[in-house]
Design a protein around this motif. Structure first.
Motif, PDB file in Angstrom:
ATOM      1  N   LEU A 166     -30.049 -52.078  18.486  1.00  0.00           N
ATOM      2  CA  LEU A 166     -30.744 -50.670  17.220  1.00  0.00           C
ATOM      3  C   LEU A 166     -28.088 -50.440  17.203  1.00  0.00           C
ATOM      4  CD1 LEU A 166     -31.742 -48.292  17.589  1.00  0.00           C
ATOM      5  CD2 LEU A 166     -30.821 -47.297  19.712  1.00  0.00           C
ATOM      6  N   LEU A 167     -28.191 -51.226  18.022  1.00  0.00           N
ATOM      7  CA  LEU A 167     -26.324 -51.336  17.472  1.00  0.00           C
ATOM      8  C   LEU A 167     -26.606 -51.376  15.694  1.00  0.00           C
ATOM      9  CD1 LEU A 167     -23.942 -49.360  18.653  1.00  0.00           C
ATOM     10  CD2 LEU A 167     -23.056 -52.412  19.564  1.00  0.00           C
ATOM     11  N   GLU A 168     -26.837 -52.383  15.836  1.00  0.00           N
ATOM     12  CA  GLU A 168     -26.933 -53.077  14.210  1.00  0.00           C
ATOM     13  C   GLU A 168     -27.454 -51.810  13.371  1.00  0.00           C
ATOM     14  OE1 GLU A 168     -25.047 -55.500  12.074  1.00  0.00           O
ATOM     15  OE2 GLU A 168     -25.157 -56.245  14.182  1.00  0.00           O
ATOM     16  N   GLN A 169     -28.908 -51.338  13.359  1.00  0.00           N
ATOM     17  CA  GLN A 169     -29.424 -50.531  13.348  1.00  0.00           C
ATOM     18  C   GLN A 169     -28.244 -48.926  12.255  1.00  0.00           C
ATOM     19  OE1 GLN A 169     -32.938 -50.211  15.443  1.00  0.00           O
ATOM     20  NE2 GLN A 169     -34.290 -49.822  13.319  1.00  0.00           N
ATOM     21  N   CYS A 170     -27.742 -48.859  13.815  1.00  0.00           N
ATOM     22  CA  CYS A 170     -27.025 -47.484  13.256  1.00  0.00           C
ATOM     23  C   CYS A 170     -25.952 -47.731  12.583  1.00  0.00           C
ATOM     24  CB  CYS A 170     -26.223 -47.119  14.598  1.00  0.00           C
ATOM     25  SG  CYS A 170     -26.352 -46.621  15.552  1.00  0.00           S
ATOM     26  N   LYS A 171     -25.369 -49.423  12.271  1.00  0.00           N
ATOM     27  CA  LYS A 171     -23.993 -49.906  11.544  1.00  0.00           C
ATOM     28  C   LYS A 171     -24.405 -50.143  10.359  1.00  0.00           C
ATOM     29  CE  LYS A 171     -20.086 -53.360  11.039  1.00  0.00           C
ATOM     30  NZ  LYS A 171     -20.816 -54.973  10.995  1.00  0.00           N
ATOM     31  N   LYS A 172     -26.160 -50.122  10.366  1.00  0.00           N
ATOM     32  CA  LYS A 172     -26.500 -49.953   8.959  1.00  0.00           C
ATOM     33  C   LYS A 172     -26.426 -48.576   8.446  1.00  0.00           C
ATOM     34  CE  LYS A 172     -29.585 -53.295   8.702  1.00  0.00           C
ATOM     35  NZ  LYS A 172     -30.837 -54.049   9.548  1.00  0.00           N
ATOM     36  N   ARG A 173     -26.712 -48.207   9.082  1.00  0.00           N
ATOM     37  CA  ARG A 173     -26.839 -46.344   8.809  1.00  0.00           C
ATOM     38  C   ARG A 173     -25.508 -45.863   8.275  1.00  0.00           C
ATOM     39  NH1 ARG A 173     -32.358 -44.963   8.887  1.00  0.00           N
ATOM     40  NH2 ARG A 173     -34.055 -46.882   9.198  1.00  0.00           N
ATOM     41  N   GLU A 174     -24.517 -46.772   8.716  1.00  0.00           N
ATOM     42  CA  GLU A 174     -22.756 -46.064   8.505  1.00  0.00           C
ATOM     43  C   GLU A 174     -22.783 -44.415  10.022  1.00  0.00           C
ATOM     44  OE1 GLU A 174     -21.777 -44.924   5.129  1.00  0.00           O
ATOM     45  OE2 GLU A 174     -22.525 -46.639   4.599  1.00  0.00           O
ATOM     46  N   ILE A 175     -24.018 -44.985  11.365  1.00  0.00           N
ATOM     47  CA  ILE A 175     -23.793 -43.606  12.226  1.00  0.00           C
ATOM     48  C   ILE A 175     -22.098 -44.184  13.494  1.00  0.00           C
ATOM     49  CG2 ILE A 175     -25.368 -43.116  14.056  1.00  0.00           C
ATOM     50  CD1 ILE A 175     -27.538 -43.338  12.597  1.00  0.00           C
ATOM     51  N   PRO A 176     -21.306 -43.704  12.985  1.00  0.00           N
ATOM     52  CA  PRO A 176     -19.879 -43.505  14.808  1.00  0.00           C
ATOM     53  C   PRO A 176     -20.752 -43.090  15.361  1.00  0.00           C
ATOM     54  CG  PRO A 176     -20.670 -41.080  13.575  1.00  0.00           C
ATOM     55  CD  PRO A 176     -21.150 -42.146  12.509  1.00  0.00           C
ATOM     56  N   VAL A 177     -21.340 -44.803  16.356  1.00  0.00           N
ATOM     57  CA  VAL A 177     -21.561 -44.675  17.902  1.00  0.00           C
ATOM     58  C   VAL A 177     -20.718 -44.818  18.090  1.00  0.00           C
ATOM     59  CG1 VAL A 177     -23.552 -45.510  19.279  1.00  0.00           C
ATOM     60  CG2 VAL A 177     -24.045 -45.710  17.143  1.00  0.00           C
ATOM     61  N   TYR A 178     -20.149 -43.524  19.556  1.00  0.00           N
ATOM     62  CA  TYR A 178     -19.421 -43.724  20.933  1.00  0.00           C
ATOM     63  C   TYR A 178     -20.348 -43.957  22.189  1.00  0.00           C
ATOM     64  CZ  TYR A 178     -15.834 -41.607  17.868  1.00  0.00           C
ATOM     65  OH  TYR A 178     -14.864 -40.982  16.625  1.00  0.00           O
ATOM     66  N   GLN A 179     -20.703 -44.787  22.478  1.00  0.00           N
ATOM     67  CA  GLN A 179     -21.243 -45.713  24.348  1.00  0.00           C
ATOM     68  C   GLN A 179     -20.094 -44.594  24.477  1.00  0.00           C
ATOM     69  OE1 GLN A 179     -23.084 -49.362  23.799  1.00  0.00           O
ATOM     70  NE2 GLN A 179     -21.326 -49.635  22.220  1.00  0.00           N
ATOM     71  N   THR A 180     -20.599 -43.939  26.216  1.00  0.00           N
ATOM     72  CA  THR A 180     -20.172 -43.483  26.859  1.00  0.00           C
ATOM     73  C   THR A 180     -20.263 -43.914  28.584  1.00  0.00           C
ATOM     74  OG1 THR A 180     -19.179 -41.195  27.702  1.00  0.00           O
ATOM     75  CG2 THR A 180     -21.017 -41.240  26.751  1.00  0.00           C
ATOM     76  N   TYR A 181     -19.562 -43.983  29.179  1.00  0.00           N
ATOM     77  CA  TYR A 181     -20.086 -43.597  30.786  1.00  0.00           C
ATOM     78  C   TYR A 181     -19.515 -42.802  30.897  1.00  0.00           C
ATOM     79  CZ  TYR A 181     -19.860 -45.221  35.263  1.00  0.00           C
ATOM     80  OH  TYR A 181     -19.803 -45.624  36.566  1.00  0.00           O
ATOM     81  N   GLY A 182     -20.384 -42.311  32.468  1.00  0.00           N
ATOM     82  CA  GLY A 182     -20.333 -40.539  32.844  1.00  0.00           C
ATOM     83  C   GLY A 182     -20.917 -40.264  33.717  1.00  0.00           C
ATOM     84  N   MET A 183     -20.753 -39.566  34.746  1.00  0.00           N
ATOM     85  CA  MET A 183     -22.357 -39.084  35.788  1.00  0.00           C
ATOM     86  C   MET A 183     -21.387 -37.025  36.147  1.00  0.00           C
ATOM     87  SD  MET A 183     -20.276 -41.509  38.284  1.00  0.00           S
ATOM     88  CE  MET A 183     -19.931 -42.085  37.145  1.00  0.00           C
ATOM     89  N   THR A 184     -22.555 -36.953  37.241  1.00  0.00           N
ATOM     90  CA  THR A 184     -22.442 -35.258  37.383  1.00  0.00           C
ATOM     91  C   THR A 184     -20.985 -35.362  38.156  1.00  0.00           C
ATOM     92  OG1 THR A 184     -24.760 -35.248  37.117  1.00  0.00           O
ATOM     93  CG2 THR A 184     -23.498 -33.563  38.617  1.00  0.00           C
ATOM     94  N   GLU A 185     -20.568 -36.585  38.513  1.00  0.00           N
ATOM     95  CA  GLU A 185     -19.736 -36.154  39.727  1.00  0.00           C
ATOM     96  C   GLU A 185     -18.282 -35.914  38.220  1.00  0.00           C
ATOM     97  OE1 GLU A 185     -21.863 -38.118  39.951  1.00  0.00           O
ATOM     98  OE2 GLU A 185     -22.685 -38.242  43.226  1.00  0.00           O
ATOM     99  N   THR A 186     -18.631 -36.320  37.612  1.00  0.00           N
ATOM    100  CA  THR A 186     -17.039 -37.035  36.783  1.00  0.00           C
ATOM    101  C   THR A 186     -16.833 -36.251  35.629  1.00  0.00           C
ATOM    102  OG1 THR A 186     -18.198 -38.485  34.944  1.00  0.00           O
ATOM    103  CG2 THR A 186     -16.958 -39.389  37.168  1.00  0.00           C
ATOM    104  N   CYS A 187     -17.638 -34.877  36.439  1.00  0.00           N
ATOM    105  CA  CYS A 187     -17.895 -33.599  34.732  1.00  0.00           C
ATOM    106  C   CYS A 187     -18.140 -34.472  33.051  1.00  0.00           C
ATOM    107  CB  CYS A 187     -17.320 -33.057  34.985  1.00  0.00           C
ATOM    108  SG  CYS A 187     -16.745 -31.127  36.447  1.00  0.00           S
ATOM    109  N   SER A 188     -19.055 -35.325  33.358  1.00  0.00           N
ATOM    110  CA  SER A 188     -19.048 -36.212  31.545  1.00  0.00           C
ATOM    111  C   SER A 188     -18.204 -36.482  31.542  1.00  0.00           C
ATOM    112  CB  SER A 188     -19.239 -34.787  30.694  1.00  0.00           C
ATOM    113  OG  SER A 188     -19.637 -35.489  29.240  1.00  0.00           O
ATOM    114  N   GLN A 189     -18.425 -37.614  30.286  1.00  0.00           N
ATOM    115  CA  GLN A 189     -17.705 -39.008  29.941  1.00  0.00           C
ATOM    116  C   GLN A 189     -16.442 -39.218  30.885  1.00  0.00           C
ATOM    117  OE1 GLN A 189     -16.506 -38.719  26.066  1.00  0.00           O
ATOM    118  NE2 GLN A 189     -16.737 -36.630  25.853  1.00  0.00           N
ATOM    119  N   ILE A 190     -16.738 -40.186  31.633  1.00  0.00           N
ATOM    120  CA  ILE A 190     -15.053 -40.679  32.323  1.00  0.00           C
ATOM    121  C   ILE A 190     -14.364 -42.211  31.510  1.00  0.00           C
ATOM    122  CG2 ILE A 190     -15.949 -41.905  33.971  1.00  0.00           C
ATOM    123  CD1 ILE A 190     -13.955 -41.019  35.209  1.00  0.00           C
ATOM    124  N   ALA A 191     -15.495 -43.176  30.369  1.00  0.00           N
ATOM    125  CA  ALA A 191     -14.576 -43.594  29.536  1.00  0.00           C
ATOM    126  C   ALA A 191     -15.727 -44.134  28.263  1.00  0.00           C
ATOM    127  CB  ALA A 191     -14.573 -45.250  30.329  1.00  0.00           C
TER     128      ALA A 191
END
Lengths: 483, 483
Positions: free
Chosen positions: A274-299
């Protein structure tokens, strides 16, 4: 002394009154209009007796009304308790009682699901429209940062859903941490196709006020409409989960305009293909890790690093810290342990009381992972047994408890199975008293659980794998699947 | 519990190690290099006995060494006390004693000015270079937000300079408030030609860490070099005062590149003529109001509003509030009163103790102004009698006290006079015991005051205008000038 700030929406409407704040269907409101209408809504809700610190449920699908209700409850200083619209009546009843709701504001068509509630306890939008205004009832001219703003339910390993306390401070630091990472442009426009009752959606509404940017709200996710909005409506950022991204890519015929600057993807790493497909289409993908307890993204992982750090969730946001712990000791680089996080965006605990998960400002997430030598986080397994299905968290123990409450089930174990659309779906392993059709067990679940939690398959076993202390070994169930 | 964050420079070097952090002359350091070198510097300073909470003076002109010293002292958890390099020996002596400095780090060539200090009390950079490293002395792995980071002297209406306490929290909220207003782009580059010992300069160094952007540091302001840096070095933002802007415009032959996005102008409104010239050259002028006590900006006017709101300092930053007070009452729109501000960027007080200026979280600035119906701030008069000369604050009472200490001076009054280059310069009115050449009085001041504070003219009077309670009426002195 309590840390305070001006009321966020008031301040935003003072600073940039004429900027667009929110678009829903064919309605667009500026910040001044949004503030004005939300104050009116607050004056209506005040007529129902909503006062400072009251717990008010919101049981709605995304809409301008939902946005207005959230802001209105903030103005009144009430605590907004979000109810997931996919839950079963039993699950809802538990959460409504547990969080001591004064009443629930709901979309009209949810009336029936909440039939267990008295009429004073459920307020439909039609009723809200008809309310008179109780003037000058705006309590929150200032935001007290330590006050609880919202509560959202999440299940722990115990399987009992717990309400996460999210303070204004938590939301503020989350929004600021994200901006320091992603940058900030007043021309940004963030598309909301994830539910506002999830932190992924709510956090966008809050950023909108703080950043002074527009949000476009869709009532539900539709890949075609989402792509159309990005192509034609100057959307610059969107929050999605894996499953959504995949559907969007499948539908996408062109490339997104260059002004589209951030595809923020939560709910586990994006796979190479999927990442490769995104790259091909020049989609700036930011992968993130977070949870309800961190009120959204923490990394969050920036696009420049996504190909060199495949599978990583990136580095902590500026105000946040991440360490990996094992048996009370800090793990060195590349060693797997429990992901432990700290930051002013992290909840101080659950409504029902804090747990062992909090220690000296650090929150033990229960998720397993490691940091590489450069500080990039790799999430190995969510809460060891968490199943993420289309962005929804599923805790096996919750389903196991329902199955075990059936008279013919002796014991049950639930794990996630890979699924091409949803990422994962739950499947169950049961030991039975006597022969029962597994279809009957699925129906039994259907009455008690949200649809996405119902096991897609149920395997009958002679016994379940357990360790010496009789603890269920779910990873052994996974091995059985793979056989 | 104390709010904490990761050490700012450490975190920045973890997140974006290879981004450029600082450029001085022909040296450029990345954040990783800056962090590494500042830790080394900390280990040297630790060898001098610097420990947590110690007060250490910094008496330097802008340089990479000054930048390293500031970061090093932050790492050690020391309080950095900034000394203005334009002060006279007497003024320095007062501040060094008042702030209980352990010692002063200085540029070598300042040795003589500090002749009143013992050798243990003044550490020249040559001495610092020669120090051995005291390893593992980094105290501040975390920033405790409520801790005092820096102290800077400012004079009140009493004329006794007071040290403003600036906590990490104050600096953080200042940086974030500015970013929420000006936007944030990791390609930003902020040019520092104002002194780092002033909040205008220091706040840029702090933003650099928090935003992850480069700063270019000049040792002093030179309009030609400043314009060259903007034209050729990808500078996107610069902080200036009126006087500097005027000199830059006079030197400017072309237009700045389009990437140059913000000319932040402090120290009073830009006059119509200069603003018109800036408009002609497409310079994005942001006029701002702030002071040492607010850790830089508290209100800023965006370029779109600069022509319609001539003379305004704009609206408060997102986390800040401004109200206009008169005799304990809130002034309505367009009525002049005392500018009163609130925000987590605002100091909690002075080292020598708080004053009546603080009340329920609000700081009474002493400056006069009003808010229009849309919430735009207009500063009518800085602290009623403050003289701003080339960006330096001059408090008349300080000069008056020096003049009155001369045996032949009975009384003295000082006011600002318009000046084509410096904006204002101080002029004095004196009543004498017997005839003295005013040149003698100027020499007398020269020994006791920074050069920019010496009255450019001294008028001899029979008596000074005073009110019934014998209070000096400085505005009447201004009227005399105009006659």
């Amino acid at each position: 002394m309590n840390q305070t700030m001006p009321n966020w929406l008031y301040q935003r409407s003072l600073l940039t009154p004429d900027r667009q704040a929110v678009q829903y269907e064919d309605q667009v409101l500026t910040f001044k209009q949004l503030y004005g209408q939300s104050v009116q809504r607050a004056e209506k809700l005040a007529n129902l007796g909503v006062r400072k610190s009251n717990h008010i449920g919101v049981y709605m699908t995304n809409s301008l009304d939902m946005v207005l209700n959230i802001h209105a409850l903030f103005h009144l200083g009430a605590v907004v308790v979000f109810l997931n619209t996919k839950l079963s009546a039993r699950e809802l009843q538990y959460q409504i009682e547990d969080s001591k709701l004064q009443f629930v504001i709901m979309d009209d068509h949810f009336e029936e699901v909440l039939s267990f509630l008295s009429n004073q306890k459920k307020i439909s939008m039609s009723k809200v429209y008809d309310l008179d205004l109780l003037k000058n009832t705006m309590n929150a001219r200032e935001v007290v940062l330590s006050n609880v703003a919202t509560m959202m339910y999440t299940s722990g390993t115990t399987g009992r859903p717990k309400a996460v306390l999210q303070t204004y401070e938590n939301h503020w630091w989350s929004a600021v941490g994200s901006a320091l990472n992603l940058g900030l442009d007043h021309r940004d426009c963030w598309l909301v196709t994830v539910p506002l009752f999830h932190i992924s959606g709510l956090s966008i509404l809050i950023r909108s006020m703080i950043y002074g940017i527009k949000i476009i709200v869709h009532d539900k996710f539709d890949p075609v409409l989402t792509n159309a909005a990005i192509m034609n409506e100057k959307v610059t950022i969107i929050s999605v989960v894996n499953t959504m991204l995949q559907l969007m890519i499948e539908d996408l015929k062109e490339v997104y305009p260059p002004s589209f600057r951030c595809m923020l993807v939560g709910g586990g790493p994006v796979d190479d293909f999927l990442l490769e497909q995104c790259k091909k289409r020049e989609i700036p993908v930011y992968q993130t890790y977070g949870m309800t307890e961190t009120c959204s993204q923490i990394a969050t992982l920036s696009p420049e690093s996504s190909m060199v750090k495949l599978g990583s969730a990136g580095k902590p946001l500026f105000p946040c810290q991440i360490k990996i712990m094992n048996d009370g000791k800090l793990c060195p680089a590349n060693q797997v342990g429990e992901i432990t996080v700290k930051g002013l965006n992290v909840t101080r605990g659950y409504y029902s009381g804090t747990t062992r998960a909090f220690h000296e400002g650090w929150f033990f997430t229960g998720d397993l992972g490691y940091l590489d030598e450069e500080g990039f986080l790799y999430v190995v397994d969510r809460r060891s047994d968490l199943i993420i299905s289309g962005g929804e968290n599923i805790y096996p123990v919750e389903i196991e408890q329902v199955l075990q409450s059936h008279p013919e089930v002796i014991e049950a174990g639930v794990v996630g199975e890979k699924h091409s659309i949803w990422g994962q779906v739950p499947v169950a392993f049961v030991v039975l008293e006597s022969t029962v059709d597994t279809k009957v067990l699925q129906d039994f679940c259907y009455q008690r659980l949200a649809k996405y939690k119902i096991p897609k398959k149920i395997y009958v076993m002679d016994r379940l794998p357990r360790n010496a202390t009789n603890k269920l070994l779910r990873h052994k169930l996974k091995d059985i699947q793979h056989d």
